[in-house]
Motif scaffolding. Structure first.
Motif, mmCIF file in Angstrom:
data_model
loop_
_atom_site.group_PDB
_atom_site.id
_atom_site.type_symbol
_atom_site.label_atom_id
_atom_site.label_comp_id
_atom_site.label_asym_id
_atom_site.label_seq_id
_atom_site.Cartn_x
_atom_site.Cartn_y
_atom_site.Cartn_z
ATOM 1 N N LEU A 361 0.826 -1.216 0.000
ATOM 2 C CA LEU A 361 0.000 0.000 0.000
ATOM 3 C C LEU A 361 0.857 1.261 0.000
ATOM 4 O O LEU A 361 0.748 2.090 -0.916
ATOM 5 N N ILE A 362 1.725 1.409 0.997
ATOM 6 C CA ILE A 362 2.455 2.662 1.149
ATOM 7 C C ILE A 362 3.580 2.789 0.118
ATOM 8 O O ILE A 362 3.691 3.812 -0.573
ATOM 9 N N MET A 363 4.422 1.757 -0.016
ATOM 10 C CA MET A 363 5.561 1.849 -0.939
ATOM 11 C C MET A 363 5.139 2.042 -2.399
ATOM 12 O O MET A 363 5.695 2.900 -3.093
ATOM 13 N N PRO A 364 4.169 1.291 -2.914
ATOM 14 C CA PRO A 364 3.759 1.533 -4.306
ATOM 15 C C PRO A 364 3.269 2.957 -4.552
ATOM 16 O O PRO A 364 3.464 3.509 -5.633
ATOM 17 N N ILE A 365 2.642 3.554 -3.526
ATOM 18 C CA ILE A 365 2.176 4.941 -3.674
ATOM 19 C C ILE A 365 3.358 5.905 -3.651
ATOM 20 O O ILE A 365 3.480 6.799 -4.505
ATOM 21 N N LEU A 366 4.261 5.733 -2.669
ATOM 22 C CA LEU A 366 5.396 6.646 -2.538
ATOM 23 C C LEU A 366 6.315 6.591 -3.753
ATOM 24 O O LEU A 366 6.848 7.617 -4.198
ATOM 25 N N ILE A 367 6.520 5.400 -4.285
ATOM 26 C CA ILE A 367 7.414 5.250 -5.441
ATOM 27 C C ILE A 367 6.900 6.038 -6.632
ATOM 28 O O ILE A 367 7.673 6.588 -7.420
ATOM 29 N N ARG A 368 5.578 6.140 -6.754
ATOM 30 C CA ARG A 368 4.993 6.809 -7.922
ATOM 31 C C ARG A 368 4.853 8.318 -7.737
ATOM 32 O O ARG A 368 4.524 9.030 -8.681
ATOM 33 N N LEU A 562 21.366 -0.384 -6.423
ATOM 34 C CA LEU A 562 19.940 -0.478 -6.097
ATOM 35 C C LEU A 562 19.723 -1.373 -4.882
ATOM 36 O O LEU A 562 18.959 -1.031 -3.962
ATOM 37 N N LEU A 563 20.400 -2.511 -4.855
ATOM 38 C CA LEU A 563 20.268 -3.413 -3.711
ATOM 39 C C LEU A 563 20.774 -2.758 -2.427
ATOM 40 O O LEU A 563 20.172 -2.925 -1.358
ATOM 41 N N GLU A 564 21.873 -2.016 -2.522
ATOM 42 C CA GLU A 564 22.426 -1.364 -1.331
ATOM 43 C C GLU A 564 21.463 -0.329 -0.766
ATOM 44 O O GLU A 564 21.394 -0.155 0.460
ATOM 45 N N ARG A 565 20.740 0.359 -1.629
ATOM 46 C CA ARG A 565 19.792 1.378 -1.148
ATOM 47 C C ARG A 565 18.678 0.759 -0.325
ATOM 48 O O ARG A 565 18.130 1.402 0.575
ATOM 49 N N ILE A 566 18.334 -0.510 -0.611
ATOM 50 C CA ILE A 566 17.200 -1.122 0.071
ATOM 51 C C ILE A 566 17.660 -2.111 1.146
ATOM 52 O O ILE A 566 17.134 -2.098 2.258
ATOM 53 N N SER A 611 11.938 -7.869 0.573
ATOM 54 C CA SER A 611 11.948 -6.732 1.492
ATOM 55 C C SER A 611 10.829 -5.736 1.241
ATOM 56 O O SER A 611 10.293 -5.147 2.178
ATOM 57 N N ILE A 612 10.477 -5.517 -0.034
ATOM 58 C CA ILE A 612 9.480 -4.470 -0.320
ATOM 59 C C ILE A 612 8.292 -4.992 -1.115
ATOM 60 O O ILE A 612 7.446 -4.206 -1.526
ATOM 61 N N GLY A 613 8.208 -6.301 -1.323
ATOM 62 C CA GLY A 613 7.088 -6.846 -2.065
ATOM 63 C C GLY A 613 7.375 -6.918 -3.558
ATOM 64 O O GLY A 613 8.200 -6.168 -4.089
ATOM 65 N N ALA A 617 9.127 -4.107 -5.950
ATOM 66 C CA ALA A 617 10.416 -4.544 -6.477
ATOM 67 C C ALA A 617 10.473 -4.369 -7.981
ATOM 68 O O ALA A 617 11.488 -3.926 -8.537
ATOM 69 N N ARG A 618 9.394 -4.695 -8.654
ATOM 70 C CA ARG A 618 9.388 -4.557 -10.124
ATOM 71 C C ARG A 618 9.489 -3.076 -10.513
ATOM 72 O O ARG A 618 10.173 -2.709 -11.456
ATOM 73 N N ILE A 619 8.825 -2.225 -9.751
ATOM 74 C CA ILE A 619 8.895 -0.792 -10.044
ATOM 75 C C ILE A 619 10.317 -0.279 -9.840
ATOM 76 O O ILE A 619 10.856 0.474 -10.661
ATOM 77 N N MET A 620 10.960 -0.686 -8.745
ATOM 78 C CA MET A 620 12.317 -0.222 -8.457
ATOM 79 C C MET A 620 13.314 -0.733 -9.490
ATOM 80 O O MET A 620 14.201 0.003 -9.930
ATOM 81 N N VAL A 621 13.194 -1.989 -9.897
ATOM 82 C CA VAL A 621 14.097 -2.533 -10.912
ATOM 83 C C VAL A 621 13.884 -1.813 -12.235
ATOM 84 O O VAL A 621 14.838 -1.497 -12.955
ATOM 85 N N SER A 622 12.635 -1.516 -12.552
ATOM 86 C CA SER A 622 12.342 -0.801 -13.803
ATOM 87 C C SER A 622 12.964 0.591 -13.814
ATOM 88 O O SER A 622 13.278 1.132 -14.878
ATOM 89 N N SER A 623 13.147 1.177 -12.627
ATOM 90 C CA SER A 623 13.735 2.516 -12.572
ATOM 91 C C SER A 623 15.223 2.509 -12.915
ATOM 92 O O SER A 623 15.785 3.530 -13.279
ATOM 93 N N VAL A 624 15.859 1.337 -12.795
ATOM 94 C CA VAL A 624 17.287 1.215 -13.089
ATOM 95 C C VAL A 624 17.518 0.604 -14.459
ATOM 96 O O VAL A 624 18.385 1.025 -15.218
#
Length: 924
Positions: A361-368, A562-566, A611-613, A617-624
């Motif tokens: 809920l929270i992370m998918p919203i914050l990422i966007r 990316l892994l180090e940030r999380i 760690s983040i679901g 995770a797919r959103i974060m990987v897509s950002s890199v």
């Protein structure tokens, strides 16, 4: 005992639990595990038994008798299906690094962020009442123990529960949210929960034994006293109206809750170390439920007998009965047991809900959100920990608020059932997602929306009305006077408990919505792929990678950052070391590569999912990862391939069955070839040995004769006799091999003539006479007097008879051998039988003895001399003459070989005429 004393006792117990958890985490860091044990896994599942079980079951039994049982019969029945359902969920969760129910449904239905968030909202709203139940139980436990010591004025009940809630926030953070873990497994928490399960079980059973046997003299005396009171005698009857309907729906709710409560999913699926532990849990967990419920009804009856006026809340009987008996030590132990039951549930449930809130809920919203810019920020590890810990505080403070506003007016059981029905709304989407490939996101959303809406209206809204938050006319007259919309009798369904009608309508509409939504809309390609992977989860090997195949470009260094940030630098280093070691690379080589492989991108995604679901995770990987665009030519090629695949689909389906049969035939043929190959190797070894033996004898005795000219004449004759005998043996061996080769190639010359059967048998007996005399073997021959003729090759037929007689002689016992040879004539053929008193032939070997190179071994003498071709050659000769050869039944204690040949009858040549004759020669 004062409030201060109670607090110190409670915090000392929490400190003990934390010590157990801390030690378990230390063992995990050293590569060992306390929880990799089927018994620990089974005990952790007992987190199902909360303050509701410890206090509320007795309260329900005091009011409704055996109506408390369905809450435990349901999980017991479901345990029979765990080997399939739970194993599949565990395997899927491990492949996808799934950490919550929301993540599970999100991944199944096309990685839907919205669905994951919606599931999280339902779980949060639905579980808050259940956690408030635990807070209420801890609160009245404090009050009862303190009041019994005359310390009720120390502080108010409300402030006590508030401070308890704050303490539980800190304790839950220490237990489950101290740090982020890529696997999201909390070994320390599970170890502590297993210990708590033992404590609450012992406390409840000891309380039951002391109250029943110390206060009433035993179970017999207690029930005898209770049966004398009519109102108590009904406690174990099924005469109340609607009782069977209630039992059915309560059993159903409990069966679904044991799978779908967030805490049960956490311990049964996420925390599972080995899926084989499910086997032990399928009987040990039901046994735990049986034992902890043994004294529920006796304690309820004891409470009704000792508090007949009903001025004591039945939910508190487990504590008030020891206090009434003056057993303060027992009351203290019972308080600790109830405290264990409540805190265990709170910790695991809150950790599970905080994971869902953060990841789905929270992370998918914050990422966007562009102004938050988490995709390019640093130190996300601390942000994630803050969100998790804040979620823990939010869950527990919301539960305390519910307890203050609504929950304090209701029994523990009624509050618990509300939460059971809330999580039961996940059932159609979860079970359908596991076994029905057509289920899709739209169906899941429609079903959950309808089911959760009915739940809110019929239960939560009803409690709010009864608590005075809304007008009572909603319950008495319905909204706007529409009685068929009354929350307690929706659509006219009345006359049952509110929970029963709410269960019926919410689950029915939920299931219909799921089915209709799935059937009337089309799933996306990703949903189809995920559906296949979920439905066939138990059939797929570990090599089937469930993560998306990336067509993209990224460098290993980018993924490492990316892994180090999380995960943080240390956890990232450990994860990448494991990855490089599996691929035989060093870390510098790995980081120097220009482009990361698709496998590394998938590995990174899986690490982040823990760690983040999966969605975040797919959103974060897509950002890199910079995904490569697909050109029009590739699109056209893809469409063309798809069109061809559809065209060939039906043909492939038809051919697949044929291929299965061909595969089976090839498998059998391959096994047969392997068997024949082994027989061939054995034959080569045997024939080499058989040829070498006579050659060795011939050479040895020839050298003696050559080197010893003055050898006595009798010795010379003896040695020459041996040389001649071995030469004949060698000739026979070579003759068998040549005969076999001629028969196999079809080059055998057959000299057919009219033969007298009697003459062939006499010649055979004469030829083998010396062998029979040497072995002291008696022969009994029974031959009919009438003449028998056959058309055939004399030498070949004699060879068959000699082979059968010599085989019989080989296997007869020494100095006690007996052979029976009989001939019997029939209308068109005659039969020759050779029977011995040797080792016999087992039934399963009867057909095999005629195979090439096959020899039957004697238990005493092992494999006999010979090539193993004699019977195979005999079979070919007999069949060439139009006969049959085989082993007769009853050969287990002495072999019985037989062969048949047609009798030759000269047929006169008929005159030239159209008249037809029945007589004919079948062999010409």
């Amino acid at each position: 005992m004062s409030y201060l004393g109670l607090l110190l006792t409670s915090f000392s117990y929490l400190a003990l639990l934390f010590g157990i958890a801390y030690r378990a985490d230390l063992y995990k860091a050293r590569g060992r595990s306390w929880i990799n044990n089927a018994n620990v896994y089974s005990l952790s599942l007992a987190v199902y038994c909360t303050a509701w079980t410890f206090y509320g079951s007795v309260g329900l039994a005091a009011k409704g008798g055996v109506m408390f049982l369905p809450i435990y019969l349901g999980p017991t029945l479901l345990a029979l299906l765990w080997s399939g359902v739970l194993r599949k969920m565990i395997r899927i969760a491990k492949r996808y690094a799934i950490t919550s129910l929301a993540d599970f449904l999100s991944v199944r239905y096309g990685n839907s962020t919205f669905l994951g968030g919606w599931v999280t909202v339902i779980a949060f709203v639905g579980i808050i009442p259940y956690i408030s139940l635990q807070i209420k139980a801890i609160g009245f436990g404090f009050d009862l123990i303190a009041q019994s010591s005359g310390n009720s004025a120390d502080t108010s009940s409300d402030s006590t529960t508030f401070f308890i809630t704050l303490a539980l926030v800190a304790f839950t953070i220490l237990f489950g949210v101290r740090h982020l873990d890529a696997t999201e497994r909390h070994e320390g928490m599970v170890a502590a929960i297993a210990f708590e399960s033992i404590v609450k079980l012992l406390a409840f059973v000891v309380c039951g034994v002391v109250v029943v046997y110390g206060g009433f003299g035993g179970l017999g005396a207690l029930f005898k006293e209770a049966v004398q009171k009519p109102e108590l005698a009904q406690s174990w009857s099924f005469t109340s109206p609607g009782v069977y309907e209630d039992w059915f729906f309560l059993n159903l709710l409990a069966m679904l809750a044991i799978l779908l409560l967030p805490r049960q999913f956490q311990v049964a699926v996420v925390e599972n170390v080995n899926e084989d532990h499910v086997n032990r849990a399928s009987w040990l967990f039901p046994l735990y439920l049986l034992v902890i419920n043994l004294f529920v009804l006796p304690l309820a009856l004891a409470g009704r007998l000792l508090f007949p006026e009903g001025n004591v809340d039945a939910d508190t009987f487990v504590l008030t009965l020891p206090l009434l008996l003056g057993n303060d030590l027992l009351a203290w132990f019972v308080f600790i047991g109830g405290f264990s039951a409540a805190t265990g549930m709170i910790v695991v449930e809150t950790v599970a809900l905080s994971n869902m809130l953060c990841n789905s809920l929270i992370m998918p919203i914050l990422i966007r959100l562009p102004f938050v810019n988490l995709k390019e920020g640093r130190g996300l590890n601390s942000v994630l920990l803050f969100i998790r810990r804040g979620s823990v505080a939010l869950v527990l403070l919301a539960s305390y608020a519910y307890y203050q506003l609504v929950g304090s007016a209701y029994s523990l059981v009624s509050i618990g059932l509300i939460s059971f029905l809330a999580v039961a709304q996940f059932a159609p989407s979860i079970i359908g997602g596991l076994y029905w490939s057509q289920g899709n996101r739209n169906g899941a959303l429609m079903g959950l929306g309808l089911g959760f809406g009915i739940w809110l209206y019929t239960l939560l809204f009803t409690q709010a009305i009864q608590a005075g938050l809304f007008d009572m006319s909603w319950l008495t007259q319905g909204p706007g006077g529409l009685e068929w919309l009354k929350p307690t009798a929706l659509f006219g369904y009345s006359g049952t408990q509110p929970i029963v009608q709410a269960t019926f309508w919410s689950l029915t509409l939920n299931l219909l919505g799921y089915l209709l939504g799935s059937l009337l809309t089309n799933p996306t390609q990703l949903e189809r792929q995920q559906a296949k992977l979920f439905v066939d989860a138990l059939k797929l090997s570990e090599l089937n990678n469930p993560f998306r195949t990336w067509k993209a470009t990224a460098t290993p260094l980018q993924l490492k950052r990316l892994l180090e940030r999380i995960l943080g630098p240390e956890h990232t280093r450990q994860a990448l070391v494991r990855y490089t070691e599996m691929r035989g690379k060093s870390m510098p080589q790995f980081l120097d590569e220009e482009l990361a492989s698709g496998d590394l991108i998938q590995y990174t995604e899986k690490m982040l999912s823990g760690s983040i679901g999966s969605v975040s995770a797919r959103i974060m990987v897509s950002s890199v990862v910079q995904e490569e665009p697909i050109g029009m030519e590739e699109v056209m090629n893809l469409l063309d391939a798809t069109q061809q695949a559809i065209a060939y689909g039906h043909q492939l389906e038809t051919k697949s069955r044929e291929l299965e049969q061909v595969t089976e035939d090839l498998k059998n043929a391959n096994a047969r070839l392997q068997e024949l190959d082994g027989v061939k190797d054995e034959f080569i070894s045997t024939i080499t040995h058989e040829l070498r033996t006579p050659l060795t004898s011939i050479r040895a005795f020839s050298e003696i004769l050559h080197d010893t000219p003055d050898l006595p004449p009798e010795k010379q004759r003896e040695f020459l006799k041996i040389v001649i005998k071995e030469s004949e043996r060698l000739t026979r061996l070579i003759g068998q091999i040549l005969d076999f080769e001629k028969l196999e190639s079809g080059k055998m010359q057959w000299n057919l003539e009219i033969l007298d059967v009697h003459d062939i048998i006499k010649d055979a007996l004469a030829s083998i006479g010396q062998l029979l005399r040497d072995g002291n073997i008696s022969v009994e021959a029974r031959i009919p007097e009438q003449p028998l003729t056959v058309e055939g090759d004399r030498d070949r037929l004699l060879q068959v008879l000699l082979n059968l007689l010599s085989n019989a002689a080989k296997f007869c016992p020494t100095q006690a051998g007996r052979i029976e040879l009989s001939v019997s004539a029939h209308a068109e053929h005659f039969e020759v039988r050779v029977r011995d008193n040797g080792i016999g032939i087992p039934e399963q070997e009867r057909e095999k003895v005629f195979e090439k190179f096959r020899q039957l071994e004697s238990p005493q003498d092992g494999k006999p001399q010979g090539t193993g071709l004699g019977l195979s050659i005999s079979k070919t000769i007999v069949e060439h003459h139009g006969g049959q050869i085989g082993v007769a039944p009853g050969s287990e204690h002495g072999a019985i070989f037989f062969f048949t040949l047609p009798i030759y009858t000269e047929v006169p040549t008929p005159p030239f005429s159209e008249e037809k004759h029945d007589a004919k020669d079948p062999h010409r």
